[in-house]
Design a protein around this motif. Structure first.
Motif, short mmCIF file in Angstrom:
data_model
loop_
_atom_site.label_atom_id
_atom_site.label_comp_id
_atom_site.label_asym_id
_atom_site.label_seq_id
_atom_site.Cartn_x
_atom_site.Cartn_y
_atom_site.Cartn_z
N ALA A 138 0.85 -1.19 0.00
CA ALA A 138 0.00 0.00 0.00
C ALA A 138 0.88 1.24 0.00
N THR A 139 0.70 2.10 -0.98
CA THR A 139 1.58 3.25 -1.15
C THR A 139 0.94 4.50 -0.53
N GLY A 140 1.48 4.92 0.59
CA GLY A 140 1.01 6.12 1.24
C GLY A 140 -0.01 5.85 2.34
N LYS A 141 -0.30 6.90 3.09
CA LYS A 141 -1.17 6.81 4.27
C LYS A 141 -2.58 6.36 3.93
N HIS A 142 -3.18 7.00 2.92
CA HIS A 142 -4.59 6.72 2.64
C HIS A 142 -4.81 5.31 2.10
N ALA A 143 -3.92 4.84 1.25
CA ALA A 143 -4.03 3.47 0.75
C ALA A 143 -3.84 2.47 1.88
N THR A 144 -2.91 2.75 2.77
CA THR A 144 -2.68 1.87 3.92
C THR A 144 -3.90 1.82 4.82
N LYS A 145 -4.50 2.97 5.08
CA LYS A 145 -5.71 3.02 5.91
C LYS A 145 -6.85 2.24 5.27
N SER A 146 -6.97 2.30 3.95
CA SER A 146 -8.04 1.58 3.26
C SER A 146 -7.91 0.08 3.46
N GLY A 152 -10.56 -4.12 10.07
CA GLY A 152 -11.10 -3.55 11.30
C GLY A 152 -10.03 -2.93 12.17
N ARG A 153 -8.97 -2.43 11.54
CA ARG A 153 -7.85 -1.85 12.29
C ARG A 153 -7.64 -0.41 11.88
N GLU A 154 -6.98 0.35 12.75
CA GLU A 154 -6.68 1.75 12.47
C GLU A 154 -5.19 1.93 12.29
N LEU A 155 -4.83 3.00 11.60
CA LEU A 155 -3.41 3.33 11.37
C LEU A 155 -2.94 4.27 12.46
N ASP A 156 -1.87 3.90 13.14
CA ASP A 156 -1.32 4.72 14.22
C ASP A 156 0.09 5.16 13.84
N GLY A 157 0.17 6.29 13.12
CA GLY A 157 1.48 6.81 12.73
C GLY A 157 1.99 6.15 11.47
#
Length: 211
Positions: A138-146, A152-157
């Motif tokens: 996943a490239t970048g924050k938003h793709a990783t969050k998706s 069912g997990r959140e991105l922390d940093g």
């Protein structure tokens, strides 16, 4: 060398999706995923760029209907993935398949909304489950969050998560966050890598999760 897909290589999961009216109105083409159906890695971006009609074949997913085919981000990430040993063995897609035009500048993109990401997420899940990759890059924050949202997990940093594998039970694969290609020249160095070291780290990380 990076591989550029042919126009008939799209994995078109719907003929004319209209789940997001604002996106359907401003897009030129739906930028579906492309690449081998049994690829070792699935590379996920945020959304297709506007593209440049006057550019060479690297014009952008909104114009080509193919994910990660812009001259800027598309070529950069395909070069990285090829150098890591996955040229011709990577499937490229986006969390959101349609170009989200900025209302103030239709030639630029805005961030997709949470509702747009949710509307498009079933397509992303279907693609990953069809391909069954060893790893999702996943490239970048938003793709990783998706991808994490599916689990069912959140991105922390985000930066602390780069190249840190995450087991994805629901998707049956492993998530490996990468820096977005638009910012890789800045962030690779700040993370302590040269480009060669970063590419080697991708190669080693994917190899480890594929054992």
């Amino acid at each position: 060398m990076p591989t550029f897909p042919d126009s008939d290589d799209r994995n078109a999961l719907a003929d004319d999706c209209r789940r997001c009216p604002a996106l359907a109105e401003c897009r030129e083409r739906i930028a579906w995923g492309n690449g081998p159906g049994d690829a070792s890695v699935v590379v996920v971006g945020e959304a297709p760029a506007a593209g440049d009609p006057g550019a060479d074949r690297w014009r952008g997913g909104n114009l080509t209907g193919l994910a990660y085919t812009s001259r800027r981000s598309g070529r950069k990430i395909r070069e990285v993935i090829a150098d890591a040993g996955y040229a011709g063995d990577a499937y490229y897609t986006n969390a959101v398949k349609c170009f989200p035009a900025d209302p103030d500048d239709p030639t630029d993109n805005r961030e997709p909304t949470a509702e747009e990401r949710a509307n498009c997420r079933p397509y992303l899940v279907e693609e990953i489950r069809e391909v069954e990759p060893a790893a999702v890059l996943a490239t970048g924050k938003h793709a990783t969050k998706s991808v994490l949202t599916v689990e069912g997990r959140e991105l922390d940093g985000f930066l602390d998560s780069v190249l840190e594998p995450v087991d994805c039970e629901r998707l049956g694969t492993t998530l490996v966050p990468l820096v977005h290609p638009s910012y890789q020249e800045v962030w690779i160095g700040r993370l302590g890598y040269s480009r060669e070291e970063y590419v080697e780290a991708i190669r080693e990380t994917v190899a480890a999760v594929d054992e």
